[in-house]
Structure formats: structure tokens, C-alpha cells
Write an enzyme that holds these catalytic residues in place. Structure first.
Site, short mmCIF file in Angstrom:
data_model
loop_
_atom_site.label_atom_id
_atom_site.label_comp_id
_atom_site.label_asym_id
_atom_site.label_seq_id
_atom_site.Cartn_x
_atom_site.Cartn_y
_atom_site.Cartn_z
N GLU A 18 0.82 -1.22 0.00
CA GLU A 18 0.00 0.00 0.00
C GLU A 18 0.85 1.27 0.00
O GLU A 18 0.53 2.25 -0.67
CB GLU A 18 -0.91 0.06 1.25
N ARG A 512 10.48 1.00 -4.10
CA ARG A 512 10.81 -0.18 -4.89
C ARG A 512 10.91 -1.44 -4.03
O ARG A 512 11.59 -1.45 -3.01
CB ARG A 512 12.12 0.03 -5.63
N HIS A 638 29.63 -8.97 -16.16
CA HIS A 638 29.31 -7.57 -15.89
C HIS A 638 29.03 -7.41 -14.40
O HIS A 638 28.37 -8.25 -13.79
CB HIS A 638 28.08 -7.14 -16.70
N HIS A 691 22.17 5.89 -15.66
CA HIS A 691 21.19 6.09 -14.58
C HIS A 691 20.49 7.44 -14.64
O HIS A 691 19.62 7.72 -13.83
CB HIS A 691 21.84 5.88 -13.23
N1 GLN Z 1 22.31 -7.90 -18.52
C1 GLN Z 1 21.62 -7.13 -17.53
C2 GLN Z 1 20.95 -5.93 -18.20
O1 GLN Z 1 21.49 -5.41 -19.11
C3 GLN Z 1 22.53 -6.64 -16.45
C4 GLN Z 1 21.78 -5.93 -15.36
C5 GLN Z 1 22.63 -5.47 -14.20
O2 GLN Z 1 23.75 -5.15 -14.34
N2 GLN Z 1 22.06 -5.39 -13.04
O3 GLN Z 1 19.90 -5.50 -17.80
ZN ZN Z 2 24.95 -3.24 -14.18
#
Ligand code: GLN
Ligand code: ZN
Length: 751
Positions: A18, A512, A638, A691
Site C-alpha cells: 500500500e 521499490r 558484468h 542512470h
Molecule cells: N544484462 C543485464 C541488463 O542489461 C545486467 C543488469 C545489471 O547489471 N544489473 O539489464
Molecule cells: Zn549493471
């Protein structure tokens, strides 16, 4: 003898999220401030009632928060970043709070948000307090007293207010001055506010106040440790007694100082300090109350109450007073198991969410009070009795862990087979998740469209993504991840051994929430997961398409894990499943495979002494999943915004052919460690920040690439954005990538 029960905090999002929906509506101007405040009030009242009707002795106030409790503490102390206070002067309100959390416009000028970071080793993020040597503090945001009075007016008794302690608060913040100073210098300015609050609590006849000082479980310096003695001496209040509250670990290594902190009681995380409980009890003076956190606040399994009863029965025989509690606040678990309608009965019996944990705690307390073990639940069954797949871990062979040849040899072979130009360009995997795409997945999930239609739509998206990437002229393409709602959930859904909730939301930050999958059994792969879509993407282009997997460590850490097996073993089960996926991708002609590990760094234990063990299993898991390929196949990984300083050796050990990282924000600071160590393999440090919605211009990107060229061997360097693009819109993405490619081309021409 009396034993009292209490929890360290209840989830504030509401059982149906909520608060999230109300916040987001308020931010979109769909509801008024009073509507939002009303929802908050309703949630608080319900939470108090839950605690009371579960039979807990105390109820909490101060655990509610409009966005984050650390930010709430900054507000309480009047520590508002200057850029957010200009207009308001002394008048701060809930919009100030949201402004600090999310960034805000004041007279058309944008003031950026405060930084956000992980709350210890959890998946909760807090807003980082900002300190300057001359920060002044003032008690102007009185939420804690208002909510206390609210609970008093609702006729709750035995109310226990919760405050984040002054020293942990300082420790969690960052210095914004150019010249460094010790944050402890600010202590004398904030202690009087705490003292004043304690007076106010005393006036309201509050008996116990919980002051959270979780940093007492860390390896902190002598100076920080000793500041506790000084501060709590000053704060001492005879009537409103302080329960110094620690969690997320053991305190025995700091016990020699802790035993001298003048408080009336200490809460310890029993789950994490069972093995040292005697040391702790022996040291802490007998007239100090101990609160034992025996119900796990970090996982969703029902407790073995009979076992706990036996373990702690000794408390009945001592003179000391005891409370029983949860190991930490319950904000780290979902709210209410009884909402779940689609979970198998046999599993329902094993789970326990926040409400159920309150009930467990209350029952345990009652049984101990009455010395009556019989009333304890007989239903307890372990999460799973080790029936694990032996192939997963009993005989890892050396071959499972290492690539066939060294990076040097692989690099040459890959160069010949992949034929990629210098400064190759790529992206991190996802492309914008449009509303249309989300609707399609949702409609498919709720059976509103059939598989055929769904597949058609996903194909359409992939085809389009490939076309766009070709047009922009990227070197290594991706399929765009349109089939994935969440990078962990997707893999969990396609592996055996996971269960899923419908309402098992846990706050991640602000509004979130995440819904972690639950590992309930041995994990294995029944059939290929990503093969179909990756192959489809590759069939649409002559360029290389990079396969995209979520790594074993991340899948594990972003799920609730079973407790009868170690993380090390569970991670290997996931790793072997992914290994099969990697092998299948390779066999079907995919030449580059990325295994994402954004959680790798955050999984690092809080204390140095546990780091080695973590790195050993996490590196092994990554290598099991990645080492199966031939030399010519290129493995990427990554990692998101990570401070690699202490773990760069481990990053090297992962032996990925290429690592892409998120460094455009922290830039050179983060890269220094890669430079120092002469990172040997390929690296894509990220040339722009995804971002924000800013489109980076060509020149800025060129400047960054040139910086990178100075740090790294140009032959090792990859050019890419710093994270996935799923949160951005198409317009921004196209423009940004075009600029990235142009910048790269110009640099290639210059060298
Ligand atoms: N492969 C994912 C993306 O591109 C990596 C997301 C992440 O780094 N949290 O969304
Ligand atoms: Zn990332």
C-alpha cells in the site's frame, strides 16, 4: 520469572504494498498529501495490531518510514543537504524528505538526490547521510514523537520506540568536504538531540527504547568503539532504559568494549552468534538485560522452536532478565504468508513471513515462561533434508574450473575467430522495457494471450532490437532481454528447485520492492533457458550476438536460500546448471557469452575473517559456469557499481575474457585498482552513465575514452554504456549509442 517478547521492527510497505502505491501516486500528483499521510497511519495501526494480537509483549514505533529509516534519522537530526534546504530555510516537510531521496526542482533548478547504498550485507538500500565539518543539527522533524503519541492515543501499552543510534548513523554517512575530518567530531553536536528525545520518552513513561548500533558487529577501530562508552554514558537515562541493539553478526570480538557501555540491556543476533554465546554472556554484567534474537529475520523458513527452546532453556535458570526477539528487523522478509494461495501445502508448512514470525516468537516465549515445551509447533520440518544432487559438487574436477588455455592464448584465438576491431563496441544486455512489452508479458502470464502470440511479440522486439543495433553499427549485439521481467526471477523460473510467491515483496529502496524467489530444493536445469531467443537473434544478423546469462552468485544472493545446505553447495548446483546452458549456447554457434554478476561484490561478508571463504565459493561457482567453453569462445561478465579495491585479485581469478563494469560515476577512483594491478584481461569500464536521462555528447565520451586509453592497454579496452538499458527510453538510448559509436570512430581514426 518473566520473559518478554518483542521484534526489532515490522515491514512498513504494507502487506499489499500500500505504501508503495500511495507514494507513487503522490509523486505523480494523483493523490494529495493528506491521502498519503492517511495510508501511512493505517499501515502503522495495522502493524501495531499485528504485534499485539500475535501476543508479543512490546509493540514498536519508529520502524515506520516514508522512504528510508536512515534518511528519517537525517531528518530527525535536521541534517538536510544544503542544496535541498535553500528554499525552505527552516521549514522542512515530507517533500524535503522525498527531495533528498529522489532529487527535486526548486525554482526550476534541479538539486540532485543523495547517494544510495546497501544497508550492510542486505538487499535494502539506504540514503547516505552527508556530513561536513560545520554541519549543524537541530531536532525539527519530530516523526518519532508524533508516531509515539499516535500509538499512545490508540491505547497501546508497552510501546518500544526505535532509533538508529548516533554512532552507527555517523558511520553510515559520507564526508562531503574536500578536507577530510573524523565524523566522530560531530558526535557532540548530535548527542544532545538524542538526549532530548530520551527526555521526551521519559515524559511519556516509556520503559525501554531500542537504539540500533549494528556497527558493533563489524571490525571497527578502537576510536569508534570507544566512542560508544563516552556517548552512552552521556545518554544514560534511568527511566527510559536503552536496549543497545546489534544485528547482522556476532559481537564477541568487540565484547571487551561492549561490556563497558553503560546501558540497561543489549540485543544480540543469536542466529549469528550462537557459537559465541557463552563468551558474550560471561562478559556482560549480570544486571544487564539480554535480548536474544532467536527468530531469523533474514530468511523465510519456519523456526525449529523446540530446538531453540532447548538451546536457550538456560535463561530460566539465571538471575538475569531476558527478552526474546527476532535476529534483526523484519523488513527483510515479506509481510504475510497467509496471502499466498498458489504455494503447495507442503511448502506453506515450511515458510514463515513477518506476521508468522511474530506468532512463532510469541509462542516460544509463552512456552518458556510456562516451561511447557509441548505447546510448541510439531509441524517443523527442515527446509529440505539433504538429498542434493551429488553430481553437483562431490566431484568437481580440475577441468571444471579452468579454461583450457591461459588468457594470452585465448586472446589470440579469439582475435582470429571473432575478428572484432580495436575498441569494440557493445551494450550490457537489456534494451528499453516499454509499457507495451511489460503488458505483453503480463497478459501472457495471466493467460490473456497465448504462447503463440507471446512468442510473436518477443520475436518482433528482438528483430527490431537487432535492426537498430545494426543501424547504429555496434560491433557485438545483444537480443535485448525482452522476455525477462527480472534478471534473477527469469532464471529461477526456468530452473528446477525454486518456489515463487505472489505477494512476497520486500522493500529494496523507497517505493521499490523485490520479490525474491525461494530455493526450496536441489537446483538443476531441465531444458535450455536462453537458447531459443539467443539463437533467434543470431539468425537475424551476420554480426556477433552475445548470449546473456545471470551468474550463479547473483541468482543465489538475490533469492531466499535453503538452510540445510551451505551457500557454497547451492551455488554450485546453480553453476552446473548454467554450465550446461553455456555449453548449449556455444554448440549452437554463439561465440560470446556474458555471465552477469552484479551481486558479486555486495555478497562480500561484513567481517574480514569471513571474506576468504566467500570468495572461494563464489569464484568457484562463476568458474564452474564459465570454464566449459573452448578457447575461441569469449566469456564476458558484468558487475554493477562496485568498489573493487579489496577484491581485485578475485576479479582476476574469475578469468573472464572481458569484464564490463559501472565506473562512469565514480570514474578514475574505481579504476585505479585495475591500473595498479595492470588488469590483464579485456575490460569495458563504461563510457557513460545510464542512470540519468542525459544523453552524453560525443566530446564527453571521447574525453572518457582517452582517459581509459591512458589507464589500460588499448587492445584490452571495450566501449559500452555502464549498465543495462532497460530503464531508459528508446529516444535516449538511440541518441546515446549513436554518440558512443561516433566518439569511438573518431578515436579509432585518430590513433
Ligand atoms: N544484462 C543485464 C541488463 O542489461 C545486467 C543488469 C545489471 O547489471 N544489473 O539489464
Ligand atoms: Zn549493471
Amino acid at each position: 520469572m518473566n520473559i518478554f517478547s518483542h521484534i526489532l521492527g515490522f515491514p512498513r510497505i504494507g502487506s499489499m504494498r500500500e505504501l508503495k502505491f500511495a507514494q507513487e501516486k503522490y509523486w505523480n500528483n494523483e493523490i494529495k498529501i493528506n491521502d498519503l499521510i492517511y495510508i501511512g497511519k493505517k499501515i502503522r495501526k495495522k502493524n501495531l495490531k499485528i504485534q499485539k494480537s500475535s501476543g508479543l509483549d512490546f509493540v514498536c514505533v519508529g520502524d515506520f518510514s516514508w522512504y528510508d529509516h536512515v534518511l528519517g534519522n537525517s531528518m530527525m537530526l535536521g541534517n538536510i543537504p544544503k542544496r535541498h534546504i535553500n528554499l525552505y530555510k527552516d521549514k522542512i516537510d515530507i517533500n524535503t524528505l522525498f527531495g533528498i531521496a529522489r532529487g527535486a526542482y526548486y525554482n526550476k533548478n534541479f538539486s540532485h538526490a543523495s547517494e544510495m547504498t546497501k544497508w550492510f550485507n542486505t538487499n535494502y538500500h539506504y540514503i547516505v547521510p552527508e556530513f561536513s565539518k560545520n554541519t549543524s543539527f537541530k531536532f525539527i522533524w519530530k516523526q518519532i514523537l508524533e508516531e509515539l503519541d499516535e500509538a499512545i492515543n490508540l491505547k497501546f501499552d508497552k510501546i518500544k520506540p526505535i532509533l538508529l543510534g548516533p554512532i552507527s548513523y555517523l558511520w553510515l554517512g559520507k564526508i562531503i568536504d574536500k578536507k577530510k575530518f573524523s565524523k566522530l567530531e560531530l558526535l557532540d553536536k548530535i548527542l544532545p538531540i538524542y538526549k532530548n528525545i530520551l527526555f521526551e520518552l521519559e515524559k511519556r513513561k516509556i520503559n525501554w527504547v531500542q537504539i540500533d548500533e549494528p556497527i558493533l558487529t563489524l571490525d571497527i577501530s578502537k576510536r569508534w568503539l570507544e566512542s560508544f562508552i563516552y556517548s552512552y554514558n552521556y545518554l544514560y537515562n534511568k527511566n527510559s532504559k536503552i536496549l543497545l541493539t546489534t544485528y547482522f553478526g556476532d559481537i564477541s570480538h568487540n565484547i571487551n568494549t561492549i561490556k563497558n557501555i553503560p546501558v540497561h540491556g543489549i540485543h544480540i543476533d543469536y542466529i549469528n552468534s550462537k557459537h559465541n554465546i557463552n563468551v558474550i554472556l560471561k562478559n556482560i554484567s549480570k544486571d544487564m538485560l539480554i535480548s536474544l534474537g532467536v527468530i531469523n529475520g533474514r530468511n523465510i523458513w519456519k523456526s525449529n522452536l523446540k530446538k531453540i527452546y532447548e538451546d536457550i532453556y538456560f535463561i530460566k535458570k539465571t538471575k538475569r532478565k531476558y527478552f526474546l526477539s527476532t535476529s534483526c528487523s523484519l523488513i527483510h522478509v515479506p509481510v504475510d504468508l497467509s496471502l499466498e494461495k498458489n504455494i503447495k501445502k507442503s511448502l506453506m508448512k515450511k515458510f514463515s513471513f513477518a506476521i508468522q514470525k511474530c506468532e512463532e516468537l510469541s509462542l516460544l516465549t509463552k512456552s518458556l515462561k510456562e516451561s511447557n515445551k509441548e505447546i510448541l509447533d510439531n509441524n517443523f520440518s527442515k527446509s529440505l533434508e539433504k538429498k542434493c544432487l551429488d553430481k553437483c559438487f562431490s566431484h568437481i574436477k580440475k577441468n571444471d574450473l579452468y579454461r583450457k588455455s591461459s588468457y594470452k592464448i585465448r586472446r589470440k584465438k579469439q582475435k582470429d575467430s571473432l575478428k572484432i576491431s580495436i575498441l569494440p563496441t557493445t551494450t550490457i544486455g537489456s534494451f528499453p522495457q516499454t509499457k507495451k512489452l511489460r503488458d505483453i508479458r503480463l497478459q501472457f502470464k495471466s493467460n490473456k494471450i497465448d504462447l503463440k502470440k507471446y512468442n510473436l511479440e518477443i520475436k518482433k522486439y528482438i528483430k527490431n532490437v537487432i535492426k537498430i543495433q545494426e543501424k547504429i553499427n555496434l560491433d557485438v549485439l545483444v537480443h535485448g532481454e525482452p522476455e525477462r521481467n527480472d534478471m534473477v526471477e527469469y532464471f529461477a523460473q526456468h530452473l528446477e528447485g525454486f518456489a515463487f510467491t505472489e505477494f512476497g515483496w520486500v522493500q529494496s529502496y523507497g517505493s521499490r520492492c523485490v520479490k525474491p524467489p525461494i530455493i526450496v530444493d536441489d537446483i538443476y536445469r531441465k531444458k535450455p533457458i536462453t537458447l531459443k531467443w539467443t539463437k533467434y537473434a543470431q539468425s537475424k544478423t551476420n554480426k556477433l550476438v552475445k548470449g546473456m546469462l545471470t551468474g550463479p552468485v547473483t541468482i543465489l544472493l538475490w533469492s531466499f536460500c535453503r538452510e540445510d545446505l551451505s551457500k557454497s553447495i547451492v551455488s554450485k548446483q546453480i553453476a552446473f546448471s548454467l554450465r550446461e546452458e553455456v555449453k548449449d549456447l556455444e554448440s549452437s554457434g554463439i561465440k560470446i557469452i556474458q555471465i552477469d554478476e552484479p551481486a558479486f561484490r555486495e555478497g562480500l561478508p561484513l567481517r574480514k575473517k569471513f571474506v576468504k571463504e566467500y570468495l572461494s565459493w563464489s569464484i568457484e561457482a562463476f568458474k564452474i559456469s564459465s570454464s566449459v567453453v573452448k578457447d575461441e569462445t569469449q566469456i564476458h561478465t558484468h558487475m554493477c557499481y562496485s568498489n573493487f579495491n579489496n577484491i581485485i585479485d578475485s576479479i582476476i581469478k574469475l578469468d573472464a575474457d572481458v569484464i564490463t563494469i559501472e565506473s562512469s560515476r565514480s570514474q578514475l577512483k574505481l579504476l585505479n585498482c585495475f591500473k595498479k594491478i595492470k588488469y590483464p584481461n579485456g575490460i569495458g569500464p563504461g563510457v557513460y552513465d545510464i542512470h540519468t536521462s542525459n544523453v552524453p555528447n560525443i566530446n564527453d565520451i571521447k574525453v572518457i575514452i582517452k582517459k581509459y586509453i591512458k589507464i589500460f592497454n588499448i587492445k584490452n579496452l571495450w566501449i559500452n554504456p555502464d549498465c543495462g538499458l532497460k530503464t531508459r527510453n528508446w529516444k535516449e538510448v538511440k541518441k546515446s549509442l549513436k554518440n558512443m559509436i561516433k566518439a569511438t570512430k573518431e578515436i579509432r581514426d585518430e590513433i
